[in-house]
Design an enzyme around this catalytic site. Structure first.
Site, mmCIF file in Angstrom:
data_model
loop_
_atom_site.group_PDB
_atom_site.id
_atom_site.type_symbol
_atom_site.label_atom_id
_atom_site.label_comp_id
_atom_site.label_asym_id
_atom_site.label_seq_id
_atom_site.Cartn_x
_atom_site.Cartn_y
_atom_site.Cartn_z
ATOM 1 N N SER A 1 -1.545 0.773 -39.799
ATOM 2 C CA SER A 1 -1.174 0.694 -38.468
ATOM 3 C C SER A 1 -0.065 1.777 -38.087
ATOM 4 O O SER A 1 1.232 1.728 -38.842
ATOM 5 C CB SER A 1 -0.402 -0.733 -37.755
ATOM 6 O OG SER A 1 0.043 -0.413 -36.518
ATOM 7 N N HIS B 1 -5.362 2.047 -38.156
ATOM 8 C CA HIS B 1 -4.881 1.265 -37.012
ATOM 9 C C HIS B 1 -4.060 1.717 -35.749
ATOM 10 O O HIS B 1 -3.136 2.315 -35.878
ATOM 11 C CB HIS B 1 -4.637 0.221 -37.527
ATOM 12 C CG HIS B 1 -4.468 -1.395 -36.467
ATOM 13 N ND1 HIS B 1 -5.522 -2.045 -36.185
ATOM 14 C CD2 HIS B 1 -3.531 -1.935 -35.759
ATOM 15 C CE1 HIS B 1 -5.243 -3.225 -35.282
ATOM 16 N NE2 HIS B 1 -3.972 -2.862 -35.042
ATOM 17 N N ASP C 1 -2.414 1.011 -32.246
ATOM 18 C CA ASP C 1 -2.008 -0.198 -31.416
ATOM 19 C C ASP C 1 -1.669 0.354 -29.900
ATOM 20 O O ASP C 1 -0.685 1.109 -29.833
ATOM 21 C CB ASP C 1 -0.695 -0.791 -31.881
ATOM 22 C CG ASP C 1 -1.101 -1.822 -33.131
ATOM 23 O OD1 ASP C 1 -2.101 -2.615 -33.049
ATOM 24 O OD2 ASP C 1 -0.534 -1.420 -34.085
ATOM 25 N N MET D 1 -0.312 -0.566 -26.113
ATOM 26 C CA MET D 1 0.261 -1.569 -25.604
ATOM 27 C C MET D 1 0.676 -1.007 -24.138
ATOM 28 O O MET D 1 1.233 0.072 -24.072
ATOM 29 C CB MET D 1 1.753 -1.920 -26.326
ATOM 30 C CG MET D 1 1.359 -2.251 -27.849
ATOM 31 S SD MET D 1 3.054 -2.849 -28.658
ATOM 32 C CE MET D 1 2.229 -3.156 -30.169
ATOM 33 N N HIS E 1 -6.920 -1.251 -31.371
ATOM 34 C CA HIS E 1 -6.312 -2.663 -30.863
ATOM 35 C C HIS E 1 -5.880 -2.256 -29.400
ATOM 36 O O HIS E 1 -4.672 -1.833 -29.438
ATOM 37 C CB HIS E 1 -5.732 -2.964 -31.877
ATOM 38 C CG HIS E 1 -5.041 -4.415 -31.634
ATOM 39 N ND1 HIS E 1 -4.110 -4.939 -32.282
ATOM 40 C CD2 HIS E 1 -5.378 -5.391 -30.794
ATOM 41 C CE1 HIS E 1 -3.993 -5.951 -31.978
ATOM 42 N NE2 HIS E 1 -4.704 -6.279 -30.720
ATOM 43 N N MET F 1 -3.756 -3.872 -26.557
ATOM 44 C CA MET F 1 -3.112 -4.843 -26.121
ATOM 45 C C MET F 1 -2.710 -4.972 -24.679
ATOM 46 O O MET F 1 -1.752 -4.545 -24.292
ATOM 47 C CB MET F 1 -1.867 -5.026 -26.851
ATOM 48 C CG MET F 1 -2.059 -5.678 -28.248
ATOM 49 S SD MET F 1 -1.122 -5.484 -29.389
ATOM 50 C CE MET F 1 -1.367 -3.841 -30.056
ATOM 51 N N MET G 1 -4.465 -12.270 -34.778
ATOM 52 C CA MET G 1 -2.989 -11.909 -34.492
ATOM 53 C C MET G 1 -2.163 -13.014 -35.558
ATOM 54 O O MET G 1 -2.168 -14.124 -35.199
ATOM 55 C CB MET G 1 -2.590 -12.046 -33.206
ATOM 56 C CG MET G 1 -3.070 -10.775 -32.558
ATOM 57 S SD MET G 1 -2.995 -9.213 -33.019
ATOM 58 C CE MET G 1 -1.097 -8.985 -33.354
ATOM 59 N N ASP H 1 -3.609 -9.289 -38.462
ATOM 60 C CA ASP H 1 -2.736 -8.142 -38.091
ATOM 61 C C ASP H 1 -1.394 -8.897 -37.667
ATOM 62 O O ASP H 1 -1.136 -9.522 -36.730
ATOM 63 C CB ASP H 1 -3.297 -7.494 -36.701
ATOM 64 C CG ASP H 1 -2.527 -6.099 -36.360
ATOM 65 O OD1 ASP H 1 -1.708 -5.947 -36.805
ATOM 66 O OD2 ASP H 1 -2.969 -5.871 -35.192
HETATM 67 C C1 DX5 Z 1 1.550 -5.984 -33.378
HETATM 68 C C2 DX5 Z 1 0.434 -4.931 -33.598
HETATM 69 C C3 DX5 Z 1 0.312 -4.707 -35.188
HETATM 70 C C4 DX5 Z 1 1.518 -3.919 -35.839
HETATM 71 C C5 DX5 Z 1 1.570 -4.729 -36.969
HETATM 72 O O1 DX5 Z 1 1.512 -6.109 -31.992
HETATM 73 O O2 DX5 Z 1 -0.831 -5.238 -33.175
HETATM 74 O O3 DX5 Z 1 -0.734 -3.771 -35.377
HETATM 75 O O4 DX5 Z 1 1.305 -2.662 -35.779
HETATM 76 O O5 DX5 Z 1 2.684 -4.607 -37.641
HETATM 77 P P1 DX5 Z 1 3.604 -5.078 -38.866
HETATM 78 O O6 DX5 Z 1 2.387 -4.599 -40.114
HETATM 79 O O7 DX5 Z 1 4.497 -4.062 -38.975
HETATM 80 O O8 DX5 Z 1 3.713 -6.545 -38.528
HETATM 81 ZN ZN ZN Z 2 -2.697 -4.159 -34.015
#
Ligand code: DX5
Ligand code: ZN
Length: 217
Positions: free
Chosen positions: A8, A33, A35, A37, A66, A68, A137, A175
């Site tokens: 990620s 990956h 993310d 947000m 991903h 969010m 998650m 994740d």
């Molecule tokens: C969290 C994200 C993850 C995050 C994981 O909300 O969806 O993908 O990047 O990060 P680590 O591996 O640092 O927990």
């Molecule tokens: Zn993620």
């Protein structure tokens, strides 16, 4: 099937993002990956289309995106156009989940559904026939570098049984808080895809850490 590793970039160095993506390119990572947000679904804002387009240009690996975000239906086409190969939406953010995953497929992407730690996997029973991946998650979404929630092992086993008994061809991705200390047990519990942000990009040698997550050393 061998498990996959999807680093990620949330914890990458955004001032040197191209360099970090090239590190992933030369590693044994399977996917990358991303993310997204929105500051509404989760209490954090990460990045959007320009960054994903940039990752797409440099990455030699498929983009595992991903979302969010609330109301992801509004942006599915734009994420496809930005370069997403696998698009995962949060169960909790979709009122008409069947329509959303159908649209992701119509756009030519693989469809994933993510469940927050509080969401039982049994709620996915009627969705499993329509999707390619479930993302469990293993932290509350929003931030990198959080601690893995131990209860996740039970959810993985439960989901694994549901997938097996239904005869589905669905990947289980995890994740949040994944590192070399829990990777093996996760794979043994039935996980197919490991996402790792902090443990990869905060390590001295991300390429070597990815190799360890892949080889479970
Ligand atoms: C969290 C994200 C993850 C995050 C994981 O909300 O969806 O993908 O990047 O990060 P680590 O591996 O640092 O927990
Ligand atoms: Zn993620």
């Amino acid at each position: 099937m061998d498990h996959l590793v999807s680093p990620s970039i949330l914890t990458a160095d955004f001032g040197n993002l191209g360099r970090d993506i090239k590190l992933v390119n030369k590693s044994v990572a399977d996917w990358i990956h991303c993310d997204v947000m929105d500051g509404v679904f989760v209490p954090n804002i990460s990045f959007g289309f320009p960054v994903i387009e940039h990752v797409r240009k440099i990455s030699a690996k498929p983009l595992d995106v991903h979302l969010m975000i609330v109301d992801p239906d509004r942006y599915l086409t734009r994420f496809r156009d930005a370069g997403a190969n696998i698009l995962t939406v949060q169960y909790e953010a979709c009122t008409h989940l069947h329509r959303t995953v159908s649209e992701i497929h119509n756009l030519g992407m693989k469809a994933g559904v993510a469940v927050n730690p509080h969401t039982p996997v049994t709620l996915l029973k009627n969705t499993l026939p329509f999707i390619d991946m479930v993302l469990i998650m293993t932290v509350n979404p929003g931030f990198g570098g959080q601690s893995f929630i131990m209860e996740s092992y039970n959810k993985i086993s439960e989901l694994s049984k549901m997938i097996f008994s239904g005869g589905y061809n669905i990947l289980i991705e995890v994740d949040g808080g994944i590192d070399i200390s829990n990777a093996r047990r996760l794979i043994e519990a039935g996980v197919n895809v490991l996402v790792a942000g902090n443990s990869v990009f905060s390590s001295d040698d991300p390429v070597e850490t990815i190799r360890k997550l892949k080889r479970l050393e």
